[in-house]
Design an enzyme around this catalytic site. Structure first.
Site, PDB file in Angstrom:
ATOM      1  N   GLU A 264      17.624 119.982  47.085  1.00 24.81           N
ATOM      2  CA  GLU A 264      18.102 121.194  46.919  1.00 24.81           C
ATOM      3  C   GLU A 264      16.971 122.223  47.101  1.00 24.81           C
ATOM      4  OE1 GLU A 264      21.929 121.890  44.467  1.00 24.81           O
ATOM      5  OE2 GLU A 264      20.483 123.005  43.083  1.00 24.81           O
TER       6      GLU A 264
ATOM      7  N   LYS B 215      31.668 125.538  48.791  1.00 19.52           N
ATOM      8  CA  LYS B 215      32.577 126.011  47.469  1.00 19.52           C
ATOM      9  C   LYS B 215      33.510 127.173  47.705  1.00 19.52           C
ATOM     10  CE  LYS B 215      29.263 125.942  44.558  1.00 19.52           C
ATOM     11  NZ  LYS B 215      28.488 126.391  43.281  1.00 19.52           N
TER      12      LYS B 215
ATOM     13  N   HIS C  31      17.626  93.710  46.048  1.00 14.00           N
ATOM     14  CA  HIS C  31      18.618  92.980  46.262  1.00 14.00           C
ATOM     15  C   HIS C  31      19.648  93.804  47.430  1.00 14.00           C
ATOM     16  CE1 HIS C  31      17.525  89.457  43.974  1.00 14.00           C
ATOM     17  NE2 HIS C  31      17.402  90.416  43.089  1.00 14.00           N
TER      18      HIS C  31
END
Length: 549
Positions: free
Chosen positions: A358, A513, A389
């Site tokens: 950001e 947004k 893993h």
């Protein structure tokens, strides 16, 4: 068309140097230099920074320092710590460093002693923490608060969550433990699950939002408020007993219903992803106590002073940042994995994803021009033993070059008593340490770390030469964690100076947004169709609404 940065002499010298060393393998560099670790590690406070497994040679660092000097790093650092407007797109300073100053220090900026304001809010935090942790803060029906829910998103969630998880061992022992929870998702899934297991009589909510207008946070807050009103009724003083607000917008907090006595302040010179040191850190202080929270601040301040004063050749944030520039821009490595080998640091990769991407995920420079060089790499990661893993297969034998930060405390469990399990837990920590050392070694040396590698089939060979750094903490404590976080904050700033970008704004976060407002209006039947919609968005919206696509 080349940018001014890529035409600078120091940049061109590094490009030429990279061509000379690009073919060097880390296995050969170690084989040819028995003192490589001695020369290529630094230590400050409780952190050892080993960058000997980075693909750098003796001439690399001086050339990086030349670039930093030509880019004005010293001057930009001075401006940062002087409270200058280093966030030019918003005309603001970036003074997160002032949040962790010692109480006796003065910090005069534009005629104001900023530290007086900071210390006043810390004292107010201290009062709240004492009331809640001692059982003096009661719910509206008189019950002691047992659970605290932090409602926030982004920097108002990731930092407090990460530190609270990391310092779980530092929670004070009390007869009635205080449980701290976090809710951030706008779909309500987290807050819904939390509310199902909480006692409304004994739950306190913290609404954390710098602007107090973030729709994700306010939606969750409205859900929490509705739950309390349904469960307890509209009792007088309900909001006063069950809600605290943390924001720079006092008027909006009051309009929502949070009493002034329950409001904690932020300042416009604190960016969200740099705010855990402020009242945004109230969940941390409630979890570990105010003395430990102040130790967190002290560790960060120690790193601030190191960053300001240490020569670049010994300066951990400068070295970490410049080596990242070397990897990204000169070696062309655009992926970076953060790999803690301690389960308490499980949220650290998520926190650093926001801090780095950001801040420095920008393609326009300070002059408002598009740039033609890479900036922030893709940052991701998880707990190292789990990652072994999952995606270590790609790190060891995939086709992508990836840089890694291994982060691990040297000591744990040595003095703890866990019901007789101390020896077993110490053995598990030693296992984590061994795996951390082994994985970074194999990534660097490849077949050079494997006995009789030449006899193995190709699918069991390891190319190595994957650069990594190791950040070895003496122990994971509030002080060392504060220093570690501040180290990464300053790394981000160093890189932003080299790349000529503003790390303190985030316009890329905002527009999605904003245009969601029209889509929300369509979903709620307030708009008949989505203005200017593309075919995909229109088709998906129709399907959601049960119409034929």
């Amino acid at each position: 068309m080349s940018s001014p940065l890529t035409e600078k002499a120091s940049w061109r010298a590094l490009v030429a140097h990279a061509q000379e060393v690009r073919g060097a393998h880390l296995a050969d560099l170690f084989a040819g230099d028995a003192q490589r670790f001695v020369r290529l590690h630094r230590a400050f406070d409780s952190i050892l920074f080993d960058f000997s497994k980075q693909r750098v040679v003796e001439a690399t660092l001086p050339l990086l320092f030349d670039l930093a000097a030509e880019q004005g790093l010293a001057e930009r650092m001075a401006a940062l710590f002087a409270g200058a407007a280093v966030n030019p797109s918003e005309g603001r300073a970036a003074m997160h460093w002032a949040l962790r100053l010692p109480s006796e220090r003065t910090c005069q900026v534009a005629g104001e002693d900023i530290n007086l304001q900071v210390q006043a809010e810390l004292q107010r935090m201290d009062g709240i923490v004492q009331k809640v942790r001692s059982g003096q803060w009661r719910g509206v029906t008189g019950e002691v608060i047992t659970d605290v829910v932090n409602i926030g998103v982004g920097g108002s969630d990731l930092g407090p969550l990460m530190v609270t998880e990391a310092l779980a061992d530092w929670r004070p022992s009390t007869a009635s433990p205080l449980h701290v929870h976090f809710a951030s998702t706008m779909d309500g899934s987290q807050v819904s699950q939390l509310l199902g297991g909480l006692n409304p009589h004994a739950t306190l909510f913290i609404i954390s939002s710098k602007s107090f207008s973030t729709i994700d946070t306010l939606s969750n807050a409205a859900t929490a408020r509705g739950w309390l009103e349904r469960e307890l009724g509209a009792l007088p003083g309900l909001l006063d007993c069950h809600f605290i607000g943390v924001s720079a917008a006092a008027e909006r907090m009051s309009e929502w219903g949070i009493a002034p006595a329950n409001q904690l302040a932020l300042w416009d010179w604190v960016g969200g992803r740099f705010s855990l040191w402020s009242a945004i850190g109230l969940p941390i202080a409630l979890s570990i106590g105010m003395p430990a929270f102040r130790e967190l601040l002290a560790g960060a301040h120690a790193m601030d002073e190191h960053f300001r004063q240490a020569p670049w050749a010994d300066n951990l944030p400068v070295l970490l940042g410049l080596i990242g520039v070397w990897n990204t821009n000169m070696l062309g490595i655009n992926a970076h994995a953060v790999l803690p080998y301690d389960g308490r640091l499980k949220e650290l990769p998520n926190y650093l994803e926001q801090l780095e991407m950001e801040s420095n995920g920008k393609s326009v420079n300070l002059a408002g021009e598009s740039i033609d060089y890479a900036t922030c790499p893709i940052v991701w990661g998880t707990i190292g033993p789990n990652a072994q893993h999952a995606f270590y297969q790609l790190l060891h034998q995939g086709t992508e070059p990836v840089t890694c930060d291994f982060i691990v405390p040297a000591r744990r469990y040595r003095e703890a008593q866990h019901g007789g399990a101390t020896a077993e837990l110490l053995a598990q920590h030693e296992l984590a340490l061994a795996n951390c050392l082994a994985q970074s070694r194999l990534l660097a040396l490849g077949d050079g770390a494997v006995k009789d590698a030449a006899s193995l089939p190709r699918n069991r060979r390891y190319r190595g030469n994957q650069p990594s750094s190791t950040l070895l903490l003496d122990e994971l404590t509030p002080h060392s964690l504060g220093a570690l976080i501040a180290l990464y904050e300053h790394k981000v700033f160093v890189q932003s100076v080299i790349w000529e970008i503003n790390p303190f704004d985030q316009w890329g976060v905002e527009m999605g947004k904003r245009i969601a407002v029209d889509a929300l209006a369509c979903l709620r039947g307030e708009l008949a169709e989505l203005p200017g919609a593309d075919a995909s968005s229109a088709g998906l919206l129709a399907r959601i609404l049960g119409e034929s696509a």
